[in-house]
Design a protein around this motif. Structure first.
Motif, short mmCIF file in Angstrom:
data_model
loop_
_atom_site.label_atom_id
_atom_site.label_comp_id
_atom_site.label_asym_id
_atom_site.label_seq_id
_atom_site.Cartn_x
_atom_site.Cartn_y
_atom_site.Cartn_z
N LEU A 38 0.84 -1.21 -0.06
CA LEU A 38 0.15 -0.16 0.07
C LEU A 38 0.97 1.20 -0.08
O LEU A 38 0.24 2.22 -0.35
CB LEU A 38 -0.78 0.01 1.29
CG LEU A 38 -2.09 -1.20 1.32
CD1 LEU A 38 -2.86 -0.95 2.69
CD2 LEU A 38 -2.94 -1.22 0.11
N GLY A 39 2.16 0.91 0.52
CA GLY A 39 3.10 2.38 0.58
C GLY A 39 3.12 2.90 -0.90
O GLY A 39 3.40 3.97 -1.03
N LYS A 40 2.98 2.16 -1.77
CA LYS A 40 3.34 2.61 -3.38
C LYS A 40 2.40 3.39 -3.77
O LYS A 40 2.51 4.38 -4.81
CB LYS A 40 3.15 1.43 -4.30
CG LYS A 40 4.51 0.29 -4.21
CD LYS A 40 4.13 -0.79 -5.09
CE LYS A 40 5.18 -1.97 -5.02
NZ LYS A 40 4.95 -3.01 -5.87
N ILE A 41 1.06 3.52 -2.81
CA ILE A 41 0.09 4.56 -3.31
C ILE A 41 0.01 5.64 -2.42
O ILE A 41 -0.21 6.74 -2.33
CB ILE A 41 -1.38 3.90 -3.30
CG1 ILE A 41 -1.51 2.80 -4.16
CG2 ILE A 41 -2.57 4.81 -3.53
CD1 ILE A 41 -1.27 3.16 -5.50
N ARG A 42 0.17 5.24 -1.08
CA ARG A 42 0.24 6.00 0.25
C ARG A 42 1.30 7.20 0.24
O ARG A 42 1.13 8.41 0.95
CB ARG A 42 0.07 5.26 1.58
CG ARG A 42 -1.28 4.51 1.71
CD ARG A 42 -1.20 4.25 3.26
NE ARG A 42 -0.45 3.15 3.51
CZ ARG A 42 0.65 3.39 4.47
NH1 ARG A 42 0.71 4.48 4.82
NH2 ARG A 42 1.54 2.44 4.48
N TRP A 43 2.49 6.86 -0.43
CA TRP A 43 3.56 7.92 -0.18
C TRP A 43 3.10 9.41 -0.67
O TRP A 43 3.89 10.29 -0.04
CB TRP A 43 4.79 7.32 -1.13
CG TRP A 43 4.46 7.52 -2.47
CD1 TRP A 43 4.00 6.71 -3.24
CD2 TRP A 43 5.07 8.69 -3.44
NE1 TRP A 43 4.09 7.28 -4.63
CE2 TRP A 43 4.38 8.47 -4.79
CE3 TRP A 43 5.63 9.93 -3.21
CZ2 TRP A 43 4.71 9.31 -5.66
CZ3 TRP A 43 5.60 10.85 -4.01
CH2 TRP A 43 5.33 10.53 -5.55
N VAL A 44 2.23 9.61 -1.45
CA VAL A 44 1.80 10.89 -1.89
C VAL A 44 1.19 11.73 -0.75
O VAL A 44 1.65 12.99 -0.82
CB VAL A 44 0.83 10.97 -3.04
CG1 VAL A 44 1.34 10.18 -4.26
CG2 VAL A 44 -0.37 10.22 -2.50
N VAL A 45 0.74 11.21 0.21
CA VAL A 45 0.47 11.83 1.55
C VAL A 45 1.56 12.42 2.31
O VAL A 45 1.51 13.63 2.76
CB VAL A 45 -0.59 11.42 2.25
CG1 VAL A 45 -0.15 10.10 3.37
CG2 VAL A 45 -1.50 12.16 3.33
N GLU A 46 2.53 11.63 2.29
CA GLU A 46 3.75 12.18 3.09
C GLU A 46 4.23 13.22 2.23
O GLU A 46 5.02 13.92 3.00
CB GLU A 46 4.87 10.90 3.27
CG GLU A 46 4.15 9.59 3.80
CD GLU A 46 3.88 9.79 5.29
OE1 GLU A 46 4.52 10.78 5.75
OE2 GLU A 46 3.39 8.89 5.89
N ARG A 47 4.50 12.96 1.09
CA ARG A 47 5.00 14.37 0.38
C ARG A 47 4.12 15.58 0.52
O ARG A 47 4.74 16.54 0.46
CB ARG A 47 5.00 13.90 -1.44
CG ARG A 47 5.59 14.89 -2.23
CD ARG A 47 5.54 14.69 -3.80
NE ARG A 47 4.08 14.59 -3.94
CZ ARG A 47 3.83 14.18 -5.43
NH1 ARG A 47 4.80 14.00 -5.98
NH2 ARG A 47 2.46 14.00 -5.61
N MET A 48 2.76 15.43 0.49
CA MET A 48 1.90 16.39 1.01
C MET A 48 2.39 17.09 2.29
O MET A 48 2.33 18.40 2.64
CB MET A 48 0.42 15.93 0.78
CG MET A 48 -0.41 16.94 1.32
SD MET A 48 -0.33 18.69 0.30
CE MET A 48 -0.84 20.01 1.55
#
Length: 269
Positions: free
Chosen positions: A218-228
């Motif tokens: 799931l981290g392949k998708i969820r990483w964008v919120v960390e970038r946010m």
């Protein structure tokens, strides 16, 4: 400086949404009010640099930091930045810059050095007083909705309120979008009642399971919120919470979302 901080294309979107000024008296009208664009530039400058309001250089912006703070208070109360944020989301959708099938949720701690509400002892910062930023982004990491709570509030308590606060996004012909198809989250949101509530709303939960080995993918998708969160906390006034008033702090968060969304527009618009 003012034109750099508040470009013409951004000001054209903000100005029509500002609340009207009170009618001035014809006799003894007093001093002329500070220009709204200069005040907004001062607010953006404080947001980016993290300086105190009283340190704002009057000779550069033509107004004091106290005046900028008052405009921020009034515009936050009138919902100006929230309205501009929704307008930019509509325009991003019209340009196919949003992935509204996917939503990603997460939270991040910040210290609150001056206290205020809502704050609380942070469990990840030796119980120091802090707040927590919560955000839902689209599949590309563009912020859709943000909120702030005390630092001791669990991420899971804000999942459903955030989902219910998702804006109705237009920009294209046909039915506007509000609910994603899939919602991604980490183990902090792994509760059966949350999964059931999401399914009742027509959203498929993609939440990591507790007590399972890492490597769910799931981290392949969820990483964008960390970038946010990295984008959000590049604004130094948000990296540490200095505002005692919760509405002022949240107003700065909404303004930061406006600036993030504005950067995603083509430079010609």
């Amino acid at each position: 400086m003012i034109e750099k901080l508040v470009p013409d294309s951004l000001w054209q979107r903000v100005e029509p949404l500002l609340p009207p000024r009170p009618v001035r008296r014809s006799r003894y009208p007093g001093r002329l009010p500070v220009d709204d664009r200069a005040a907004l530039a001062g607010i953006v400058f404080v947001l980016k640099t993290g300086i105190s309001w009283r340190e704002l250089p009057r000779e550069v912006f033509g107004c004091s930091g106290v005046t900028c703070w008052r405009r921020l208070r009034d515009w936050t109360e009138a919902g100006v930045f929230d309205a501009v944020h929704k307008l930019l989301l509509d325009q991003l959708r019209a340009l196919d810059r949003l992935d509204l099938d996917v939503a990603v949720v997460d939270g991040s701690h910040v210290r609150a050095l001056k206290g205020g509400k809502p704050t609380g002892p942070s469990p990840v910062d030796r119980a120091r007083l802090g707040s927590k930023h919560h955000v839902i982004t689209d599949g590309n990491g563009i912020p859709l909705v943000v909120s702030a709570t005390g630092g001791n509030r669990h991420d899971s308590t804000q999942l459903i309120p955030l989902v219910e606060a998702l804006p109705v996004i237009r920009g294209k012909r046909g039915r506007p979008r509000q609910r994603p198809r899939w919602l991604y989250g980490d183990r902090g949101y792994d509760y059966d009642h949350h999964r059931k509530t999401l399914r009742d709303k027509g959203i498929v939960p993609r939440i990591a399971r507790k007590n399972t080995a890492h490597g769910s993918g799931l981290g392949k998708i969820r990483w964008v919120v960390e970038r946010m969160f990295a984008w959000l906390h590049q604004f130094k006034r948000l990296r540490i919470r200095w505002e005692r008033r919760a509405d002022i702090h949240l107003g700065l968060m909404h303004l930061a979302c406006v600036l993030v969304c504005y950067r995603k527009l083509p430079t010609s618009l």
